[in-house]
Design an enzyme around this catalytic site. Structure first.
Site, PDB file in Angstrom:
ATOM      1  N   TYR A 136      13.919 -97.981  -1.414  1.00  0.00           N
ATOM      2  CA  TYR A 136      12.966 -98.555  -2.357  1.00  0.00           C
ATOM      3  C   TYR A 136      12.538 -97.452  -3.327  1.00  0.00           C
ATOM      4  CZ  TYR A 136       8.756-101.245  -3.775  1.00  0.00           C
ATOM      5  OH  TYR A 136       7.792-101.930  -4.477  1.00  0.00           O
ATOM      6  N   LYS A 164      16.404-100.784  -4.082  1.00  0.00           N
ATOM      7  CA  LYS A 164      15.453-101.695  -4.726  1.00  0.00           C
ATOM      8  C   LYS A 164      14.964-100.971  -5.970  1.00  0.00           C
ATOM      9  CE  LYS A 164      11.039-104.112  -4.167  1.00  0.00           C
ATOM     10  NZ  LYS A 164       9.853-104.329  -3.287  1.00  0.00           N
TER      11      LYS A 164
END
Length: 298
Positions: A136, A164
């Site tokens: 992320y 992400k």
């Protein structure tokens, strides 16, 4: 279960009762709405899931309940957001033991690690597990940027397979593809940039407002991937005032209120968060209700 980092992956809300206990019936109601809409996986314990306030025992409860309820139809991904490498490694082991199909992995919490420390953190977790990992990358909110050079080191580990992409710089999608080809799947992590990043080649969407509007979110994704950009854009334009609720510090309260209004959530949060009130609640409620009133026919 094996899966691909492709499609719509809701970052699920954690529903609470009025006394701050996990609301499993509401959790199931939202899971069913996601299934019915055709999402491709669910992520539990992320920022929208109030990761900083749920306990390890509650995370276990949510993971196991989701796996049992979904019964193999779609993968259940667990988020890891820890302050120490040791705790993160333990969470990865827990995820495997509880049956999660993959991990979403944030950089260290609280301490702003430098590039070398961040890479070592991710590497240590990756070599401790065989679960597929999505890094992320959100330097806006978490103040740590995972650069292309850092990813060059990280892809030495075969289970680091996705990112992400939440830098809020859509050109980063092109840079990732130019540098790594298809080695890393790219999932847009910012609702208000989803169509732009999908058009540039992102493979999926880790979505927030999907928790309240699952069918619209999945429809936009499917239309873009079918090349029906004009049709996707029409829904996206309607959706934008709602999607902007995802890029505010109170995104949890805002999206929980939206899910309450669409009948698949409740607005209860866990302290220190407080439910909205007064003029702020009225303002957000108007955005949500105006969106519902103009909801497109799909």
């Amino acid at each position: 279960m094996s899966f691909e980092w492709k499609g719509v992956f809701p970052a699920l809300l954690t529903p609470f009762t009025a006394n701050e206990e996990i609301d499993l019936p509401m959790f199931e109601k939202n899971l069913q709405a996601q299934l019915d809409a055709g999402v491709h996986g669910v992520i539990i314990g992320g920022s929208l899931g109030e990761a900083s306030t749920i306990t390890a025992e509650e995370k276990e409860q949510l993971i196991k309940h989701a796996i049992k309820y979904l019964n193999g139809k779609i993968p259940v991904i667990m988020n890891i957001a820890e302050s120490t490498t040791k705790d993160a490694v333990q969470q990865a082991a827990n995820a495997k033991a509880w049956g999660a199909a993959g991990l979403m992995l944030l950089p260290p919490m609280r301490y702003k690690s430098d590039d070398r420390e961040t890479v070592e953190y991710f590497k240590t977790i990756a070599k401790s597990t065989d679960l597929p990992i999505m890094i992320y990358n959100n330097p806006v909110d978490y103040k740590i940027d995972v650069t292309l050079d850092m990813f060059e080191e990280l892809i030495e580990y075969s289970n680091i397979t996705a990112v992400k992409e939440s830098t809020r710089d859509v050109t980063n999608v092109t840079r990732l593809i130019n540098r790594f080809g298809g080695r890393l799947k790219i999932l847009c992590g910012v609702d208000t940039l989803a169509v732009e990043e999908l058009c540039l080649g992102a493979d999926g969407w880790v979505a927030g407002l999907v928790c309240a509007f699952p069918k619209e979110t999945v429809t936009i994704f499917n239309l873009v991937k079918e090349g029906k950009i004009a049709e996707a854009a029409a829904i996206y334009r309607w959706f934008m005032p709602l999607l902007e609720l995802d890029i505010h510090p109170k995104l949890v309260q805002y999206i929980k209120l939206a899910a309450t209004q669409t009948g698949i959530g409740s607005e209860y949060v866990r302290g220190p968060r407080l439910t909205l009130q007064g003029s702020e609640r009225d303002r957000i409620l108007k955005i949500i209700n105006d969106g519902i009133a103009a909801r497109p026919v799909l």
